[in-house]
Design a protein around this motif. Structure first.
Motif, mmCIF file in Angstrom:
data_model
loop_
_atom_site.group_PDB
_atom_site.id
_atom_site.type_symbol
_atom_site.label_atom_id
_atom_site.label_comp_id
_atom_site.label_asym_id
_atom_site.label_seq_id
_atom_site.Cartn_x
_atom_site.Cartn_y
_atom_site.Cartn_z
ATOM 1 N N LYS A 193 0.854 -1.188 0.000
ATOM 2 C CA LYS A 193 0.000 0.000 0.000
ATOM 3 C C LYS A 193 0.894 1.245 0.000
ATOM 4 O O LYS A 193 2.035 1.193 0.437
ATOM 5 N N VAL A 194 0.359 2.354 -0.507
ATOM 6 C CA VAL A 194 1.119 3.596 -0.563
ATOM 7 C C VAL A 194 1.675 3.903 0.823
ATOM 8 O O VAL A 194 0.981 3.797 1.834
ATOM 9 N N GLY A 195 2.964 4.256 0.863
ATOM 10 C CA GLY A 195 3.650 4.568 2.112
ATOM 11 C C GLY A 195 4.359 3.375 2.724
ATOM 12 O O GLY A 195 5.212 3.532 3.596
ATOM 13 N N GLU A 196 4.049 2.177 2.253
ATOM 14 C CA GLU A 196 4.646 0.963 2.805
ATOM 15 C C GLU A 196 6.055 0.764 2.232
ATOM 16 O O GLU A 196 6.311 0.992 1.056
ATOM 17 N N THR A 197 6.984 0.307 3.086
ATOM 18 C CA THR A 197 8.352 0.012 2.680
ATOM 19 C C THR A 197 8.552 -1.495 2.698
ATOM 20 O O THR A 197 8.155 -2.162 3.653
ATOM 21 N N ARG A 198 9.144 -2.004 1.636
ATOM 22 C CA ARG A 198 9.445 -3.427 1.506
ATOM 23 C C ARG A 198 10.924 -3.592 1.200
ATOM 24 O O ARG A 198 11.591 -2.653 0.807
ATOM 25 N N GLU A 199 11.420 -4.813 1.361
ATOM 26 C CA GLU A 199 12.808 -5.138 1.027
ATOM 27 C C GLU A 199 12.821 -6.204 -0.054
ATOM 28 O O GLU A 199 11.946 -7.065 -0.095
ATOM 29 N N TYR A 200 13.835 -6.131 -0.914
ATOM 30 C CA TYR A 200 14.016 -7.181 -1.916
ATOM 31 C C TYR A 200 15.510 -7.424 -2.087
ATOM 32 O O TYR A 200 16.345 -6.594 -1.726
ATOM 33 N N ASN A 201 15.844 -8.600 -2.627
ATOM 34 C CA ASN A 201 17.244 -8.998 -2.809
ATOM 35 C C ASN A 201 17.780 -8.482 -4.132
ATOM 36 O O ASN A 201 17.121 -8.596 -5.171
ATOM 37 N N LEU A 202 18.988 -7.942 -4.077
ATOM 38 C CA LEU A 202 19.695 -7.487 -5.274
ATOM 39 C C LEU A 202 20.523 -8.646 -5.828
ATOM 40 O O LEU A 202 20.840 -9.591 -5.093
ATOM 41 N N PRO A 203 20.911 -8.580 -7.098
ATOM 42 C CA PRO A 203 21.708 -9.668 -7.681
ATOM 43 C C PRO A 203 23.026 -9.915 -6.948
ATOM 44 O O PRO A 203 23.513 -11.037 -6.933
ATOM 45 N N ASN A 204 23.588 -8.883 -6.307
ATOM 46 C CA ASN A 204 24.862 -9.063 -5.614
ATOM 47 C C ASN A 204 24.702 -9.655 -4.212
ATOM 48 O O ASN A 204 25.663 -9.777 -3.469
ATOM 49 N N GLY A 205 23.464 -9.991 -3.833
ATOM 50 C CA GLY A 205 23.223 -10.611 -2.532
ATOM 51 C C GLY A 205 22.792 -9.631 -1.457
ATOM 52 O O GLY A 205 22.323 -10.050 -0.400
ATOM 53 N N ASN A 206 22.964 -8.336 -1.694
ATOM 54 C CA ASN A 206 22.512 -7.332 -0.729
ATOM 55 C C ASN A 206 20.998 -7.167 -0.827
ATOM 56 O O ASN A 206 20.366 -7.673 -1.751
ATOM 57 N N THR A 207 20.442 -6.430 0.117
ATOM 58 C CA THR A 207 19.017 -6.124 0.052
ATOM 59 C C THR A 207 18.835 -4.623 -0.131
ATOM 60 O O THR A 207 19.706 -3.837 0.219
ATOM 61 N N MET A 208 17.702 -4.253 -0.694
ATOM 62 C CA MET A 208 17.377 -2.846 -0.932
ATOM 63 C C MET A 208 15.982 -2.595 -0.386
ATOM 64 O O MET A 208 15.081 -3.412 -0.554
ATOM 65 N N LYS A 209 15.824 -1.444 0.257
ATOM 66 C CA LYS A 209 14.496 -1.037 0.712
ATOM 67 C C LYS A 209 13.867 -0.178 -0.369
ATOM 68 O O LYS A 209 14.535 0.656 -0.979
ATOM 69 N N VAL A 210 12.580 -0.411 -0.579
ATOM 70 C CA VAL A 210 11.829 0.346 -1.575
ATOM 71 C C VAL A 210 10.512 0.762 -0.935
ATOM 72 O O VAL A 210 9.866 -0.041 -0.260
ATOM 73 N N THR A 211 10.149 2.022 -1.111
ATOM 74 C CA THR A 211 8.906 2.550 -0.536
ATOM 75 C C THR A 211 7.961 2.943 -1.665
ATOM 76 O O THR A 211 8.343 3.639 -2.606
ATOM 77 N N LEU A 212 6.716 2.496 -1.532
ATOM 78 C CA LEU A 212 5.702 2.798 -2.543
ATOM 79 C C LEU A 212 5.171 4.205 -2.334
ATOM 80 O O LEU A 212 4.642 4.532 -1.262
ATOM 81 N N VAL A 213 5.303 5.039 -3.359
ATOM 82 C CA VAL A 213 4.813 6.424 -3.318
ATOM 83 C C VAL A 213 3.399 6.506 -3.877
ATOM 84 O O VAL A 213 2.533 7.182 -3.322
ATOM 85 N N SER A 214 3.185 5.826 -5.016
ATOM 86 C CA SER A 214 1.854 5.821 -5.631
ATOM 87 C C SER A 214 1.662 4.549 -6.437
ATOM 88 O O SER A 214 2.633 3.948 -6.877
ATOM 89 N N ALA A 215 0.421 4.176 -6.633
ATOM 90 C CA ALA A 215 0.060 3.030 -7.463
ATOM 91 C C ALA A 215 -1.267 3.346 -8.143
ATOM 92 O O ALA A 215 -2.258 3.615 -7.452
ATOM 93 N N GLU A 216 -1.253 3.353 -9.455
ATOM 94 C CA GLU A 216 -2.446 3.664 -10.236
ATOM 95 C C GLU A 216 -2.664 2.574 -11.274
ATOM 96 O O GLU A 216 -1.694 2.029 -11.796
ATOM 97 N N PRO A 217 -3.890 2.286 -11.618
ATOM 98 C CA PRO A 217 -4.136 1.312 -12.687
ATOM 99 C C PRO A 217 -3.517 1.780 -13.996
ATOM 100 O O PRO A 217 -3.564 2.969 -14.314
ATOM 101 N N TYR A 218 -2.919 0.857 -14.725
ATOM 102 C CA TYR A 218 -2.328 1.155 -16.028
ATOM 103 C C TYR A 218 -3.447 1.421 -17.029
ATOM 104 O O TYR A 218 -4.386 0.657 -17.137
ATOM 105 N N ARG A 219 -3.311 2.509 -17.761
ATOM 106 C CA ARG A 219 -4.321 2.860 -18.751
ATOM 107 C C ARG A 219 -3.638 2.972 -20.117
ATOM 108 O O ARG A 219 -3.635 4.032 -20.723
ATOM 109 N N GLY A 220 -3.029 1.846 -20.536
ATOM 110 C CA GLY A 220 -2.260 1.815 -21.772
ATOM 111 C C GLY A 220 -3.072 1.997 -22.970
ATOM 112 O O GLY A 220 -2.796 2.340 -24.012
#
Length: 164
Positions: free
Chosen positions: A137-164
């Motif tokens: 959800k907007v404002g939530e911070t998650r972690e994911y693994n990088l290819p080098n084995g480290n982790t990165m924190k990422v925070t969701l600022v916005s999420a909107e439906p794609y209108r391609g």
């Protein structure tokens, strides 16, 4: 423990890939007949037509297997209508590592779905970054693994439906 890879597809993409699979399967007898015709031409060692037909058959069979696996694990859905939650089919803006100036906007979708909009980077829902963001959800911070084995924190600022 292995987990089956789920591929997210729109109904349109699923139908297009299914039609391609059906066409390839329907074409099997044509390729088999061509191989038999070429075999009748004589010495197989120097029969370029025979080898070309066998090569074509191998490529088509590989594509059939690929499509069967893809469609067998596909999750067909519609683009999200909800804002504020990162879902497959959402255009999201995030920032990395707590630095609110380090933002990126991208589409969470399969490469095939994202190919329609070349200006927007696409991350698969099964990629480390895309997977970490699913259901965030907007404002939530998650972690994911990088290819080098480290982790990165990422925070969701916005999420909107794609209108391609």
């Amino acid at each position: 423990m292995t987990e089956t890879q789920v591929t997210w597809l729109t109904q349109e993409s699923y139908d297009r890939l299914k039609a391609e699979l059906d066409q390839l399967i329907a074409n099997r007898p044509v390729i088999a007949a061509e191989i038999n015709e070429r075999r009748e031409e004589g010495d197989l060692k120097e029969n370029g037509g025979y080898h070309a037909a066998r090569e074509e058959q191998g490529q088509q069979e590989a594509r059939i297997r690929q499509l069967q696996e893809l469609l067998g694990t596909a999750k067909v859905g519609v683009a999200p209508t909800e804002s504020g939650v990162a879902l497959p089919g959402s255009v999201v803006t995030v920032y990395y590592g707590g630095d609110e100036t380090d933002t990126e906007t991208f589409l969470i979708a399969t490469r095939e779905e994202g190919a329609r909009n070349s200006e927007l980077e696409t991350y698969s829902p099964s990629s480390p970054l895309g997977g970490a963001l699913i259901d965030a959800k907007v404002g939530e911070t998650r972690e994911y693994n990088l290819p080098n084995g480290n982790t990165m924190k990422v925070t969701l600022v916005s999420a909107e439906p794609y209108r391609g």
